[in-house]
Design an enzyme around this catalytic site. Structure first.
Site, PDB file in Angstrom:
ATOM      1  N   ASP A   4      67.593 -13.673-139.348  1.00 20.60           N
ATOM      2  CA  ASP A   4      66.460 -14.567-139.591  1.00 20.60           C
ATOM      3  C   ASP A   4      65.310 -13.893-140.314  1.00 20.60           C
ATOM      4  OD1 ASP A   4      67.107 -17.198-138.538  1.00 20.60           O
ATOM      5  OD2 ASP A   4      67.377 -16.142-136.641  1.00 20.60           O
ATOM      6  N   GLU A  63      68.912 -29.288-134.429  1.00 20.12           N
ATOM      7  CA  GLU A  63      69.300 -27.928-134.069  1.00 20.12           C
ATOM      8  C   GLU A  63      68.153 -27.292-133.321  1.00 20.12           C
ATOM      9  OE1 GLU A  63      71.962 -26.576-137.921  1.00 20.12           O
ATOM     10  OE2 GLU A  63      70.386 -25.235-137.215  1.00 20.12           O
TER      11      GLU A  63
END
Lengths: 405, 279
Positions: free
Chosen positions: B61, B50
């Site tokens: 995040d 990824e």
């Protein structure tokens, strides 16, 4: 360019939260069920007469509404044109229009049984309003505020603390309002069961833009009645400052279908639109996706969000509410801008001529009034949304004017 | 239509073990060093790669991935360079699946149609876009499926049985189960709860289920791999990148090894997992 105009400008958003191409629900999956729950709760409250009675009672006895529609006589004489009225949102409890929306959302939080409230704030006015109503209704309150704003809006930080709220300085990104919103969203993703996110402007994922607008519409609804009482007719023009745009939307929305009324929104041009230091997302941005909705945003060619700049912390945001974005494209609202210096000049003028110290945010609107009003005939009725008071800004104004307050 | 992702998960299922899905930020700490790290991943034990598309405002995040994105942007990373990184990797590896992960705005501004064409041509296999729930499928998910890219959706602890079908509809490649309510790297998932959640999702889909958010060590990876078809590790790897940098934030001789050492530990953990039951 001719834009096909709808029959009414007041029917949005659609059931998925869109105003034309703007709005929507661009959030992480974790938040999606929470937003759907909120939408359901808001729709139920909206049609519940008991909720309205409750709102009206607190608006009258706690917030102090209706706020006056005040004829600014000396400013009118000074400009020598339009008859200028101020909608005095600065006289609300907590000193700005923000409380109208927060009252609605906190009552909703109570209905939903959420004991913990989070909010983002720029100038601190939304944070203060949230801290105030959380104190009144016995809810825990956490306010995210960019570190830069914590410094330039100390009086409001102290007010929030006095009200029992926890102020969390945000050090990520540009350390201003957009980063405070990122941090509030991160909190919400983490605390999904007990937390209500009280957004301060007409932005964010659906249903926030519509819900905040509905709560702020009290401004325009009162103005309609008050202008009828004062002048026997509706105003000819409306003008308000725009960061996210909640005070402007509250004044504008009830008048959108009175198509002969001119409507002006004023963005913050910072050091000037020709520089990179401004916060005018319609004048200097383009459509993009941030914080749950599509709207005009300041960004670079690679889709990275750029930092906004304004002397006014409340306008220092690189986006604008999705309904404003749509009203711009439809041509219904005309978007203008004012620089830091123009806002400062208007701040001084209003303070000296009217005995009203405006916040730096509505000083941006006043700066454009200085140009538009003299061009109008003396029977032209112009309403300026005086969205907040300027006590919080005295330090930063003194710094900029070098003591020449 | 099968993609490298489908083929990889099918092969690992035959082997009887879970996939190690490694996340790194494209362009972190700079384009050249990042390519060197990414090229070394498969040999170290990564089964699926990824790559984060850096964004200024990564709302889901935690601090580790936030600063990784800032490092990449500061080093001049752009979407064009991210696609270039995939293209460069593909010159020597045509089997390891690559998934781009990030937020919608940089894709929207690049132009959805152009992005899909360019990503496919570069050798991208799938997309994870955090701020595109099923309610916004018309934006990118449906065009991506049409373009032959997998669109991998996040399922979370707040996604209940009533909502799961909507989340799984139009999902392909694999399902990414977010093991905690929270941001990336923030908390440690409880393996027994995670395995129960994975089993719940599997009742609704035949797709492989990979689990991420908060997995940092080989031991944690092993525990998760006993129930899941894949384990995603991100924050721990970008932390390894950060810790290997010099005082000016530049890559050092240690940077690649710092990442591959951790990948090898994670891979060993996964290889040690005992599959709960044959499916």
């Amino acid at each position: 360019m001719t834009v096909l105009q709808p029959n009414s400008f007041r029917t949005g958003p659609d059931e998925r939260g869109h105003f034309g191409i703007y709005g929507g629900r661009f959030v992480a999956e974790t938040l999606m069920p929470l937003i759907l729950e909120l939408e359901k709760a808001y729709n139920a409250a909206k049609t519940d007469p008991a909720f309205k009675t409750q709102m009206d009672g607190y608006l009258k006895n706690y917030v102090g509404r209706p706020s006056p529609l005040y004829f600014a006589e000396r400013l009118t004489e000074y400009f020598g044109g339009a008859k200028i009225y101020f909608k005095r949102e600065d006289l609300n409890h907590t000193g700005a229009h923000k409380v109208n929306n927060v009252l609605g959302q906190i009552l909703l939080a109570k209905r939903m049984g959420k004991p913990r409230v989070i909010a983002e704030t720029g100038a601190g006015m939304h944070g203060v309003a949230t801290a105030t109503l959380c104190a009144k209704f016995g809810l825990d309150c956490i306010v995210y505020m960019g570190e830069v704003d914590v410094e330039r809006q100390q009086p409001n930080v102290l007010r929030m603390k006095a009200l029992g709220a926890q102020v969390r300085p945000v050090v990520s990104g540009s350390k201003t309002l957009k980063d405070a919103m990122n941090e509030a969203l991160r909190d919400w993703v983490t605390n999904v069961t007990d937390t209500f996110y009280c957004i301060g402007t007409v932005a964010g994922p659906h249903p926030y833009p519509a819900m905040v607008r509905d709560f702020q519409c009290v401004i325009g609804n009162e103005t309609r009645v008050q202008m009828q009482e004062a002048e026997g007719r509706l105003p000819d023009s409306l003008i308000a400052c725009i960061g996210g745009g909640s005070n402007a939307m509250g004044l504008f929305h009830p008048f959108l279908d009175d198509k002969e009324i001119e409507i002006y929104g004023v963005e913050a041009a910072g050091h000037g639109l020709g520089t990179s230091l401004h916060a005018a997302s319609i004048a200097g941005g383009r459509p993009g996706v941030l914080h749950g909705n599509r709207a005009y945003l300041l960004m670079d060619d690679d889709g990275q969000i750029t930092e906004a700049h304004s002397i006014s912390a409340g306008l220092d945001y690189p986006g604008i509410g999705p309904e404003h974005a749509w009203l711009n494209d439809m041509g219904r609202v005309k978007f203008l801008s004012a620089t830091d210096d123009e806002a400062l000049a208007a701040f001084r003028l209003c303070s000296r001529l009217e005995g009203i110290i405006p916040a730096l945010e509505p000083a941006h609107a006043l700066a454009r009034v200085a140009e538009i009003a003299p061009e109008k005939p003396t029977d032209h009725l112009m309403v300026v949304n005086l969205s907040g008071r300027g006590d919080k800004d005295l330090d930063s104004v003194a710094r900029h004017l070098g003591g020449r307050l | 239509m099968t993609t490298r992702i489908d083929r990889r998960f099918a092969a690992l299922k035959a082997e009887g073990r879970a996939a190690l899905v490694t996340f790194l930020m494209a362009g972190d700490p700079d384009a050249e060093a990042c390519l060197a790290i990414v090229k070394a991943l498969p040999a170290a034990g990564a089964d699926v790669i990824e790559l984060g598309m850096p964004f200024t405002d990564p709302m889901a995040d935690g601090p580790a991935i936030q600063v990784a994105g800032q490092r990449a942007l500061k080093a001049g990373q752009t979407m064009v360079k991210t696609l270039g990184l995939v293209r460069a990797f593909r010159q020597s590896d045509d089997a390891t699946p690559i998934v781009l992960m990030g937020y919608y705005n940089p894709i929207y501004i690049y132009g959805v149609e152009k992005f899909l064409v360019d990503a496919k041509a570069a050798g991208v296999d799938g997309l994870i876009v955090v701020d595109l729930p099923p309610e916004e499928d018309e934006e990118l998910c449906l065009p991506a499926l049409k373009a032959g890219l997998n669109f991998i959706r996040l399922a979370t602890p707040t996604t209940d049985d009533k909502r799961l079908p909507a989340v799984l509809n139009n999902t392909s490649g694999f399902v990414y189960y977010v093991s905690i309510t929270g941001i990336t790297g923030a908390a440690t998932p409880d393996p027994s709860k995670v395995n129960a959640a994975v089993a719940r999702i599997k009742r609704h889909t035949k797709l492989p289920v990979a689990v991420g958010f908060g997995v940092r060590t080989g031991e944690q990876a092993r525990a998760i791999a006993e129930g899941a078809d894949g384990v995603v590790v991100g924050s721990a790897l970008v932390d390894a990148v950060r810790q290997s940098l010099d005082a000016d934030g530049k890559a050092t001789a240690r940077t690649v090894a710092a990442v591959t050492d951790l990948v090898a530990q994670l891979s060993a953990g996964i290889h040690g997992a005992k599959k709960a039951a044959a499916e």
